[in-house]
Every structure is written in structure tokens, then in C-alpha cells.
Motif scaffolding. Structure first.
Motif, PDB file in Angstrom:
ATOM      1  N   SER A 134      45.187  21.130  35.508  1.00  0.00           N
ATOM      2  CA  SER A 134      45.651  22.029  36.556  1.00  0.00           C
ATOM      3  C   SER A 134      45.522  21.373  37.917  1.00  0.00           C
ATOM      4  O   SER A 134      44.499  20.762  38.231  1.00  0.00           O
ATOM      5  N   PRO A 135      46.553  21.478  38.755  1.00  0.00           N
ATOM      6  CA  PRO A 135      46.480  20.880  40.092  1.00  0.00           C
ATOM      7  C   PRO A 135      45.473  21.632  40.952  1.00  0.00           C
ATOM      8  O   PRO A 135      45.360  22.854  40.886  1.00  0.00           O
ATOM      9  N   VAL A 136      44.720  20.891  41.757  1.00  0.00           N
ATOM     10  CA  VAL A 136      43.769  21.500  42.673  1.00  0.00           C
ATOM     11  C   VAL A 136      44.471  21.675  44.014  1.00  0.00           C
ATOM     12  O   VAL A 136      44.769  20.697  44.707  1.00  0.00           O
ATOM     13  N   VAL A 137      44.743  22.913  44.369  1.00  0.00           N
ATOM     14  CA  VAL A 137      45.461  23.218  45.607  1.00  0.00           C
ATOM     15  C   VAL A 137      44.444  23.624  46.664  1.00  0.00           C
ATOM     16  O   VAL A 137      43.599  24.492  46.441  1.00  0.00           O
ATOM     17  N   ALA A 138      44.502  22.973  47.814  1.00  0.00           N
ATOM     18  CA  ALA A 138      43.570  23.302  48.891  1.00  0.00           C
ATOM     19  C   ALA A 138      43.896  24.664  49.489  1.00  0.00           C
ATOM     20  O   ALA A 138      45.025  25.130  49.428  1.00  0.00           O
ATOM     21  N   GLY A 139      42.895  25.297  50.043  1.00  0.00           N
ATOM     22  CA  GLY A 139      43.112  26.561  50.721  1.00  0.00           C
ATOM     23  C   GLY A 139      42.502  27.727  49.991  1.00  0.00           C
ATOM     24  O   GLY A 139      41.904  27.579  48.917  1.00  0.00           O
ATOM     25  N   PRO A 140      42.630  28.916  50.545  1.00  0.00           N
ATOM     26  CA  PRO A 140      42.025  30.105  49.937  1.00  0.00           C
ATOM     27  C   PRO A 140      42.710  30.464  48.631  1.00  0.00           C
ATOM     28  O   PRO A 140      43.852  30.084  48.374  1.00  0.00           O
ATOM     29  N   SER A 141      42.012  31.204  47.806  1.00  0.00           N
ATOM     30  CA  SER A 141      42.548  31.581  46.502  1.00  0.00           C
ATOM     31  C   SER A 141      43.583  32.690  46.627  1.00  0.00           C
ATOM     32  O   SER A 141      43.446  33.610  47.434  1.00  0.00           O
ATOM     33  N   ALA A 142      44.620  32.574  45.823  1.00  0.00           N
ATOM     34  CA  ALA A 142      45.612  33.636  45.735  1.00  0.00           C
ATOM     35  C   ALA A 142      45.341  34.538  44.543  1.00  0.00           C
ATOM     36  O   ALA A 142      46.078  35.483  44.294  1.00  0.00           O
ATOM     37  N   LYS A 143      44.259  34.234  43.812  1.00  0.00           N
ATOM     38  CA  LYS A 143      43.928  35.000  42.619  1.00  0.00           C
ATOM     39  C   LYS A 143      42.812  35.988  42.914  1.00  0.00           C
ATOM     40  O   LYS A 143      41.985  35.756  43.799  1.00  0.00           O
ATOM     41  N   PRO A 144      42.771  37.101  42.188  1.00  0.00           N
ATOM     42  CA  PRO A 144      41.696  38.076  42.416  1.00  0.00           C
ATOM     43  C   PRO A 144      40.346  37.545  41.964  1.00  0.00           C
ATOM     44  O   PRO A 144      40.263  36.710  41.064  1.00  0.00           O
ATOM     45  N   ASP A 145      39.305  38.016  42.611  1.00  0.00           N
ATOM     46  CA  ASP A 145      37.937  37.648  42.244  1.00  0.00           C
ATOM     47  C   ASP A 145      37.549  38.444  41.007  1.00  0.00           C
ATOM     48  O   ASP A 145      37.619  39.671  41.000  1.00  0.00           O
ATOM     49  N   VAL A 146      37.132  37.745  39.930  1.00  0.00           N
ATOM     50  CA  VAL A 146      36.856  38.418  38.656  1.00  0.00           C
ATOM     51  C   VAL A 146      35.380  38.379  38.292  1.00  0.00           C
ATOM     52  O   VAL A 146      35.022  38.604  37.143  1.00  0.00           O
ATOM     53  N   ARG A 147      34.520  38.109  39.263  1.00  0.00           N
ATOM     54  CA  ARG A 147      33.106  38.002  38.923  1.00  0.00           C
ATOM     55  C   ARG A 147      32.555  39.351  38.465  1.00  0.00           C
ATOM     56  O   ARG A 147      33.038  40.420  38.852  1.00  0.00           O
ATOM     57  N   ARG A 148      31.539  39.270  37.633  1.00  0.00           N
ATOM     58  CA  ARG A 148      30.877  40.463  37.101  1.00  0.00           C
ATOM     59  C   ARG A 148      29.564  40.651  37.851  1.00  0.00           C
ATOM     60  O   ARG A 148      28.781  39.707  37.996  1.00  0.00           O
ATOM     61  N   HIS A 149      29.326  41.842  38.338  1.00  0.00           N
ATOM     62  CA  HIS A 149      28.119  42.111  39.115  1.00  0.00           C
ATOM     63  C   HIS A 149      27.072  42.779  38.231  1.00  0.00           C
ATOM     64  O   HIS A 149      27.280  43.866  37.688  1.00  0.00           O
ATOM     65  N   LEU A 150      25.944  42.111  38.090  1.00  0.00           N
ATOM     66  CA  LEU A 150      24.840  42.646  37.292  1.00  0.00           C
ATOM     67  C   LEU A 150      23.923  43.479  38.161  1.00  0.00           C
ATOM     68  O   LEU A 150      23.809  43.250  39.367  1.00  0.00           O
ATOM     69  N   PRO A 151      23.238  44.456  37.554  1.00  0.00           N
ATOM     70  CA  PRO A 151      22.193  45.157  38.317  1.00  0.00           C
ATOM     71  C   PRO A 151      21.102  44.173  38.693  1.00  0.00           C
ATOM     72  O   PRO A 151      20.600  43.443  37.840  1.00  0.00           O
ATOM     73  N   GLN A 152      20.773  44.076  39.980  1.00  0.00           N
ATOM     74  CA  GLN A 152      19.813  43.093  40.434  1.00  0.00           C
ATOM     75  C   GLN A 152      18.384  43.572  40.239  1.00  0.00           C
ATOM     76  O   GLN A 152      18.072  44.738  40.493  1.00  0.00           O
ATOM     77  N   PRO A 153      17.490  42.692  39.779  1.00  0.00           N
ATOM     78  CA  PRO A 153      16.091  43.068  39.589  1.00  0.00           C
ATOM     79  C   PRO A 153      15.431  43.393  40.919  1.00  0.00           C
ATOM     80  O   PRO A 153      15.774  42.830  41.948  1.00  0.00           O
ATOM     81  N   GLY A 154      14.510  44.306  40.887  1.00  0.00           N
ATOM     82  CA  GLY A 154      13.765  44.652  42.087  1.00  0.00           C
ATOM     83  C   GLY A 154      14.595  45.356  43.132  1.00  0.00           C
ATOM     84  O   GLY A 154      14.229  45.419  44.301  1.00  0.00           O
ATOM     85  N   GLY A 155      15.764  45.880  42.725  1.00  0.00           N
ATOM     86  CA  GLY A 155      16.583  46.638  43.655  1.00  0.00           C
ATOM     87  C   GLY A 155      17.339  45.789  44.655  1.00  0.00           C
ATOM     88  O   GLY A 155      17.821  46.282  45.653  1.00  0.00           O
ATOM     89  N   ARG A 156      17.460  44.466  44.377  1.00  0.00           N
ATOM     90  CA  ARG A 156      18.177  43.607  45.319  1.00  0.00           C
ATOM     91  C   ARG A 156      19.643  44.000  45.381  1.00  0.00           C
ATOM     92  O   ARG A 156      20.263  44.287  44.384  1.00  0.00           O
TER      93      ARG A 156
END
Length: 639
Positions: A617-639
Motif C-alpha cells: 500500500s502506498p504511504v500518502v502523507a497528510g491527515p487520514s481520510a479514513k475514520p478512526d476505528v480504535r476501541r476504547h476500553l474501560p480504564q483502570p482506576g477511573g482514568r
């Protein structure tokens, strides 16, 4: 970047890799001595041990972890391709994300031995659990910060990851694998820090991590050393986008990402170990980090042994249990003997790392190489033993009323172990480079085309002095004395073989050096066989030492060690023959012709892959045009 585009030359790439090596051997190394023809049993015998305090803490944690792991639904992880939030929370509450970290930073302070035992246990519920914990602790933030971080960095980051925040390691790029000279991710110096730009591929834990270790290139100049540098990066920093969660044939529960950095500001105080030390940090971290993957291979070997003991005893064909037919009996025998040796190698390597008296870089690399290859063979043999059921999913078996055995899943999960943290081919080259290091060091300017005539004359004298002292040691040794190594009892004959064969291996390396000189570095097939012989010798040593150490507790272990050594000696004999009788030159010539398209007629008569996308895959400079797909876990200690 394709091979036709501008980029670092092979010589430049080698210099980058060499600069990252730990060339100094301050501590003794059983593995290095092995390739020099010296069986240094004094470095590994008697069998090392943890302190009573380490054993007590480790056993107590394993007991708590076992209770938790028994309640984890591995089938659900496989079906959903995801580890449930409550599993993350439970592991965090147990302290499983900080197993090796010192207690002063909130960790459990476990030894390498018990850390790997914990990974073996966790991986038995689902391989993704072991991979999650391993990627986080062995190469993620905990290990490199513990080893190279300042006290301020340790105080700032280690309590967070010990408490359950997940971390990831980001080195690989779409066009960069094992050749770091091509690293493109940049870190541009700005007031107070750096701006990161680039794309990272295959970041295990990347979609769930809150802290990242990122390798990026700092430009040299203006008083800066520059070079590949390690940064600790907050994953929620502006400019970071997790573009994709990658999916694989196995390890379906892991969270693996493509992550883009666009003008991501990282403060200067987050540089780890100083500019230009990134690769050295990565390789040094992996010296002990590589112990974690074999722990998961041991999990698989033990699991396969259990199934290979049960199923073939119940399944009857032609009037006999299938396990009593010789064709399958040889497979069952191999599984049992190799499982014993793999655990012996793992435990011995961990204990050597714990006593910190030895340099274990070669042992850890040999273990990773050998365990990943042998575990794959074991799983493949189990699938064959199970026949059609080995190819069938466990869910399908359960649906028709049979016990669900995940043989095909184990095979899929294990396949990546031959690639993770250094593929088999790269491990061969890495170990071989260390194995022939002494020869290259003395040959030095003799084989350097750029060295002056005067330097070559000096190098010849230096080499002559080295070989005049070293070569006579390869002629005879204790292995030729019939009464030697009597303390090993019935295994003494195998230890005598080890001593003799270690010297034979060193002589073979010397012959190869004389035949090819500097070009031997390119004889990758030859060097691969040399390394494989060394791995078998290390495995035999570990098996014999374990059997000797456990003789009172497990006398049957002597039988398994003897069996393994018999099998290993057959493999070693074939490898020695193949050193000099092979088709390497013909294979190399054929590969050139295949790549040039000479044999494309063979590809006719089928429908070829229709995907027209780029191979890389070509590496294109600049901001992403794709949605952020990260998964957010419950943080320990209420972080």
C-alpha cells in the motif's frame, strides 16, 4: 518504495543493522560458546533456580490467574473475534499487565520464569490472551521503559501500564519489515519536542492502547545525532488515527492496527534513551522479549499432547486404537518428546535471564526459532492424527454432539509464531551473524574490499594468531572419553555426542569461512542449517539438564529426554549432510528465472487472483481520510 526506486543501498542497509547490534559480549554465553565448538555446561549446570521468594510470589500469582482463566470463554473470543471488556478488567485487577515490573512502580515483580508460565497459562484459554499480554509487556511500554527510561519516565509511565493501561510497539511500516534502513516515519524537531509523521502497520494492541512506543527517524544536523529514535507517545494525541483493525487467519481476538501519524507533537521528555538509539533499544528489548512467544508455543505443545493422548486411544481402526498403528505412533512420540524439550528450553532460558549472569541473546533467539517451528509441526501432526475432525472446527463438532477439539484453530494461531518478532528466515540470519561473529571479527579487513593493503596484512597476522590457538581445541574433547559425563546416568552418551558435535559444528563453520570468506554472509541456506544444528544441540542440552535436575521428582523425564535426543540426532545428521550436499545454487538460479517470468506458462489454466491493488500500500502523507476505528476500553482506576 519499490526496488527500482531510490533508497538505501544494500551496504548502507547492512551498516544500519550492524550499528544496532550489541557487538560487545561482556557476559558469558552458552549459545555463543556452542558455535565456537565449546560445550560450556558449567554455564547451565547445575540447573538454575529462582529464589524462594520468587517462587512463592510466582506460584501464588499462577494460582490466582488459573482461577480467572478457567472462567474465560475461549470459544466466545474465537466466535466474536474479540476479547470481552470484562476479561481486560479482570486481568488488570489481577495485575497481569505489570507482571515483570518492579513493585515500586505498581508491578508484581515476577521473574522471567513465572512471567512465561503465566503467559503459557493465559494462552491456554485463547492464544489472543497470551498475545495481548506479551505484546504489551515484552515489546510495549513496560520492558523498554524499565530498561532504558529515565527515573522520571519510569515514575510517569510504569504505574499506568502496571495498573492495566494497554501499550503497543510500532516499528513495522507498509514498506518496511526487517530492513530498518528503509524506515520512513519521521520525527521533525520543533520547539519543545518533535512532530511525528508516517504510517505504522501491524501494531498489536494498536486499536486499544493508551500508550505507544513508536520508532521514527530524526534528521541529523545542527548538532543533532539523529537516526532512528524511540518515543513514548500518548495514543490520544491529536493527529493520531487508527485507520484499520487488521484481520488474520488466526489469533482472531487480537487488536492489531494500521496507525497514521500526522503532525503529532511528542514532547522531548518522551524520547527513550536518546536520539538514534531506537533500533538498539528494540533489539535489546527483544533479547528477553523473545521468550514470550515460545511460552505460547509450549501452551500449544502441551494442549496437543493432551489431545494426542486421548483421541488415538479411543478411536479404533482395523481392530486397534489408531495410536497403536506405527504411522501415528511416530507422531505421538514426536509430540511428547518435543513438548518436553520445548518446556526445558523455555525454563532454562528464563532462569538464565533471571540470574542475569549470562548473555542470553543467542539462547532466546534459538528458542524462538526452534519453538515456533516445532510447535507448528506438532499442531500439524495433531491435525493429521485427528483426520477429518482435525480439519473441522470445534463448533461444528459440538453441533453434532461430539467433543469440540480446536485442532485447526491451534494450527491457525501458531502459524504467525514463525513470523512474529523475527521470521524464521530473519532469525536464521540474526543468529548466524552472532555465530560467525568471532570469525568475521578476526577476518575483518581480509574480506573488506575497501581495506588497504597494509590493513589486510595486519588482519592476516591477527587471524593467524586466533586460529592457531582455536583450531587445536576442535580436535578432541571429553565427548571421546567413554566414561565422561557419568553424572547424567543413562543420558551420558547423548551428552558425549553433544560435546563431539559441538566441535564438529564449529569445524563446519570454519570450513565454510575458508570456502566462501566474506561471501559466506550471503550463503543463507548454509547458515540456516548451521543455526538449525545449533538449535537442536541447545534443545538436547536443555532436555538432558532438565531430566537430570528432576530425576528424583520425575524419573520418567529421563525417558522423554532420551527419546528426544534420539530424534534430534537423526535430524542433526541430515542437516550436516545437507551443509555440503544440496541444491542451493540451482534453487537460487531457478528463483531468478521465476521472478523474471520465465515460467509463466505454468500459471495458465486457472483463474488468477483478480485484485488489481498494489502489492504494498502506498504511504500518502497528510491527515487520514479514513475514520478512526480504535476501541476504547474501560480504564483502570477511573482514568
Amino acid at each position: 518504495m519499490s526496488p527500482t526506486q531510490s533508497g538505501p543501498t544494500e551496504r548502507e542497509a547492512r551498516k544500519v543493522a550492524e550499528a544496532a547490534r550489541e557487538s560487545e559480549w561482556i557476559k558469558p554465553s552458552f549459545g555463543k560458546e556452542l558455535f565456537l565448538g565449546r560445550l560450556r555446561l558449567d554455564l547451565v549446570d547445575p540447573w538454575p533456580t529462582n529464589s524462594p521468594e520468587q517462587v512463592a510470589a510466582g506460584e501464588a500469582f499462577l494460582e490466582r490467574l488459573r482461577v480467572f482463566i478457567e472462567g474465560v470463554d475461549g470459544a466466545a473470543i474465537e466466535a466474536e473475534a474479540s476479547i470481552p471488556d470484562e476479561v481486560f478488567t479482570g486481568l488488570a485487577e489481577l495485575g497481569a499487565f505489570g507482571m515483570k515490573l518492579p513493585t515500586q512502580y505498581g508491578g508484581l515483580g515476577l521473574s522471567h520464569l513465572y512471567y512465561c508460565k503465566a503467559l503459557t497459562l493465559a494462552g491456554s484459554a485463547h492464544s489472543s490472551l497470551g498475545t495481548l499480554l506479551s505484546a504489551h509487556q515484552s515489546i510495549g511500554v513496560p520492558q523498554p521503559v524499565k530498561m532504558f527510561g529515565s527515573e522520571e519516565q519510569k515514575q510517569r509511565f510504569l504505574p499506568r501500564v502496571a495498573g492495566g493501561e494497554v501499550s503497543a510497539f510500532l516499528l513495522t511500516e507498509p514498506d518496511v519489515g526487517s530492513d530498518p534502513a528503509r524506515l520512513a516515519c519521521s520525527a521533525t524537531p520543533v520547539d519543545g519536542g518533535y512532530l511525528l509523521n508516517g504510517v505504522k502497520l501491524w501494531a498489536t494492541n494498536g486499536t486499544i492502547a493508551s500508550l505507544l512506543v513508536v520508532m521514527a527517524r530524526v534528521p541529523a544536523g545542527e548538532g543533532r545525532r539523529g537516526g532512528i529514535t524511540a518515543f513514548v507517545v500518548e495514543a490520544d494525541s491529536p493527529g493520531i488515527t487508527v485507520e484499520n483493525r487488521n484481520a488474520f487467519m488466526g489469533l482472531r481476538g487480537i487488536e492489531n492496527s494500521v496507525t497514521r501519524f500526522h503532525d503529532v507533537f511528542v514532547p522531548a521528555e518522551n524520547v527513550l534513551g536518546g536520539e538514534g538509539r531506537g533500533l538498539k533499544i528494540a533489539l535489546t528489548t527483544l533479547n528477553t522479549g523473545r521468550l514470550s512467544l515460545p511460552a505460547l508455543c509450549v501452551t500449544a505443545a502441551k494442549w496437543c499432547l493432551n489431545v494426542a493422548r486421548g483421541w488415538p486411544a479411543e478411536r479404533v481402526q482395523w481392530g486397534r486404537p489408531v495410536g497403536r498403528h506405527e504411522a501415528l505412533a511416530t507422531k505421538i512420540s514426536h509430540i511428547a518428546a518435543t513438548a518436553y524439550a520445548l518446556e526445558a528450553m523455555l525454563d532454562l532460558s528464563c532462569l538464565l535471564a533471571d540470574d542475569d549472569a549470562n548473555d542470553i541473546r543467542i539462547e532466546a533467539a534459538l528458542l524462538k526459532l526452534y519453538a515456533s517451528e516445532q510447535a507448528w509441526t506438532i499442531a500439524d501432526e495433531l491435525v493429521q492424527i485427528r483426520g477429518g475432525r482435525g480439519f473441522e472446527t470445534a463448533a461444528s463438532q459440538r453441533a453434532r454432539g461430539e467433543r469440540g477439539i480446536e485442532a485447526e484453530q491451534v494450527l491457525r494461531d501458531l502459524r504467525i509464531m514463525r513470523i512474529f518478532e523475527g521470521s524464521t528466515e530473519i532469525m536464521h540470519l540474526l543468529i548466524a551473524r552472532e555465530a560467525v561473529d568471532a570469525h568475521l571479527a578476526v577476518a575483518g579487513d581480509i574480506i573488506d574490499p575497501e581495506a588497504s593493503r597494509e590493513d589486510k596484512i595486519k588482519a592476516v597476522a591477527k587471524a593467524g594468531a586466533f586460529y592457531a590457538t582455536w583450531l587445536p581445541t576442535l580436535v578432541a574433547g571429553k565427548g571421546a572419553v567413554p566414561t565422561s559425563f557419568a553424572e547424567f546416568g543413562p543420558l551420558a552418551a547423548h551428552v558425549r555426542y553433544l560435546e563431539r558435535t559441538t566441535r564438529k559444528l564449529a569445524r563446519s563453520i570454519f570450513y565454510g569461512m575458508g570456502r566462501w570468506q566474506g561471501a559466506m554472509e550471503r550463503k543463507q541456506a548454509f547458515l540456516g542449517r548451521v543455526v538449525d544444528i545449533g538449535a537442536e544441540l541447545f534443545a538436547m542440552t536443555a532436555a538432558c539438564l532438565r531430566a537430570k535436575a528432576e530425576r528424583a521428582e520425575h524419573p520418567e523425564g529421563v525417558e522423554l529426554a532420551d527419546l528426544f535426543c534420539q530424534q534430534a540426532r537423526v535430524r542433526i545428521g541430515a542437516l550436516f549432510t545437507a551443509l555440503w550436499e544440496n541444491t542451493d545454487d540451482a534453487d537460487d538460479d531457478a528463483a531468478k528465472k521465476v521472478l523474471a517470468g520465465r515460467y509463466t506458462f505454468l500459471e495458465g489454466g486457472i483463474v488468477l487472483p483478480s485484485d488489481e491493488g498494489p502489492w504494498v500500500s502506498p504511504v500518502v502523507a497528510g491527515p487520514s481520510a479514513k475514520p478512526d476505528v480504535r476501541r476504547h476500553l474501560p480504564q483502570p482506576g477511573g482514568r
